[in-house]
Write a protein that holds these residues in place. Structure first.
Motif, PDB file in Angstrom:
ATOM      1  N   LYS A 111       0.860  -1.184   0.000  1.00 41.91           N
ATOM      2  CA  LYS A 111       0.000   0.000   0.000  1.00 41.91           C
ATOM      3  C   LYS A 111       0.898   1.236   0.000  1.00 41.91           C
ATOM      4  O   LYS A 111       1.610   1.498   0.976  1.00 41.91           O
ATOM      5  CB  LYS A 111      -0.890   0.004   1.240  1.00 41.91           C
ATOM      6  CG  LYS A 111      -1.822   1.209   1.337  1.00 41.91           C
ATOM      7  CD  LYS A 111      -2.963   1.111   0.348  1.00 41.91           C
ATOM      8  CE  LYS A 111      -3.977   2.220   0.567  1.00 41.91           C
ATOM      9  NZ  LYS A 111      -5.081   2.149  -0.418  1.00 41.91           N
ATOM     10  N   VAL A 113       1.235   5.274  -0.179  1.00 41.12           N
ATOM     11  CA  VAL A 113       0.442   6.485   0.068  1.00 41.12           C
ATOM     12  C   VAL A 113       1.357   7.709   0.031  1.00 41.12           C
ATOM     13  O   VAL A 113       2.553   7.608   0.315  1.00 41.12           O
ATOM     14  CB  VAL A 113      -0.285   6.418   1.426  1.00 41.12           C
ATOM     15  CG1 VAL A 113      -1.255   5.246   1.463  1.00 41.12           C
ATOM     16  CG2 VAL A 113       0.697   6.317   2.582  1.00 41.12           C
ATOM     17  N   GLU A 117      -0.371  12.062   3.555  1.00 38.19           N
ATOM     18  CA  GLU A 117      -1.438  11.207   4.072  1.00 38.19           C
ATOM     19  C   GLU A 117      -0.936  10.342   5.215  1.00 38.19           C
ATOM     20  O   GLU A 117      -1.619  10.150   6.228  1.00 38.19           O
ATOM     21  CB  GLU A 117      -1.989  10.338   2.940  1.00 38.19           C
ATOM     22  CG  GLU A 117      -3.105   9.392   3.374  1.00 38.19           C
ATOM     23  CD  GLU A 117      -3.607   8.528   2.232  1.00 38.19           C
ATOM     24  OE1 GLU A 117      -4.008   7.378   2.489  1.00 38.19           O
ATOM     25  OE2 GLU A 117      -3.577   8.998   1.072  1.00 38.19           O
TER      26      GLU A 117
END
Length: 205
Positions: A111, A113, A117
């Motif tokens: 993941k 990001v 964030e």
């Protein structure tokens, strides 16, 4: 006991169901050592232990984001396409531009990001809390450490959550964990396949 934090995009290949003993292989698509040492080892361990051990390959990125991405992971898995430094290594040393060893184990992309964030979540605090003896730090020491970590990650454009939350040193990394995601063992860099085999067998009992 430390927990293994696993947060990936959808699985690109295969299926991962946690078992009594599991192994995560964290690598980068643009990491020659991952291909020279890591993938052959995990491929063989998967062949030997897939009935009893859960396997998950996590392609991540902490640099070279133009090469280390999900699109290039899919190309690698589908037809052995190599990129960047890995492609250069195999072209220079072997005269080939595709990876000849088929990757059989389940694989997903980390993941990823934006750093803003990541910083605006509570994940920095969770990372620091996992540091040994962090609970014994004074409030001032805790605050200073959290600020230092936030300052570091404010300087990078993107963050791979599995790589970062587990505070991995680099790739390839091998994490052995149980069905509750408790970490049983961790290895970074070039490691003998025999060592990993013995560790898996020990944890399987």
């Amino acid at each position: 006991m430390s927990k293994f934090y696993l947060n990936t995009e959808e699985l690109v290949q295969g299926e991962f169901v946690p078992k009594k003993v599991n192994i995560a292989f964290v690598f980068q698509v643009n990491c020659p050592g991952c291909f020279i040492y890591g993938i052959p080892i995990i491929n063989n361990l998967y062949r030997l232990f897939q009935k009893d051990v859960g396997f998950i390959g996590v392609a991540t990125a902490f640099e070279d984001f133009e090469f280390n991405n999900e699109a290039n992971l899919k190309l690698l898995l589908n037809n052995g396409t190599l990129v960047g430094a890995v492609k250069k290594h195999y072209e220079t040393n072997y005269g080939i531009s595709a990876y000849s060893e088929k990757i059989n184990f389940p694989a997903a992309f980390d993941k990823i990001v934006p750093s803003a964030e990541f910083l605006n979540s509570n994940k920095i605090e969770l990372m620091c809390a996992a540091i040994p003896n962090f609970s014994n730090f004074s409030d001032t020491e805790k605050e200073i450490l959290v600020k230092k970590v936030k300052s570091h990650y404010s300087q990078v454009p993107l963050v791979g959550e599995t790589f970062t939350m587990n505070q991995l040193q680099g790739t390839p990394s091998f994490i052995i964990f149980d069905e509750s995601y408790n970490i049983l063992g961790f290895h970074f860099g070039h490691i003998s396949e025999d060592i990993l085999q013995r560790r898996l067998m020990d944890f399987l009992g």
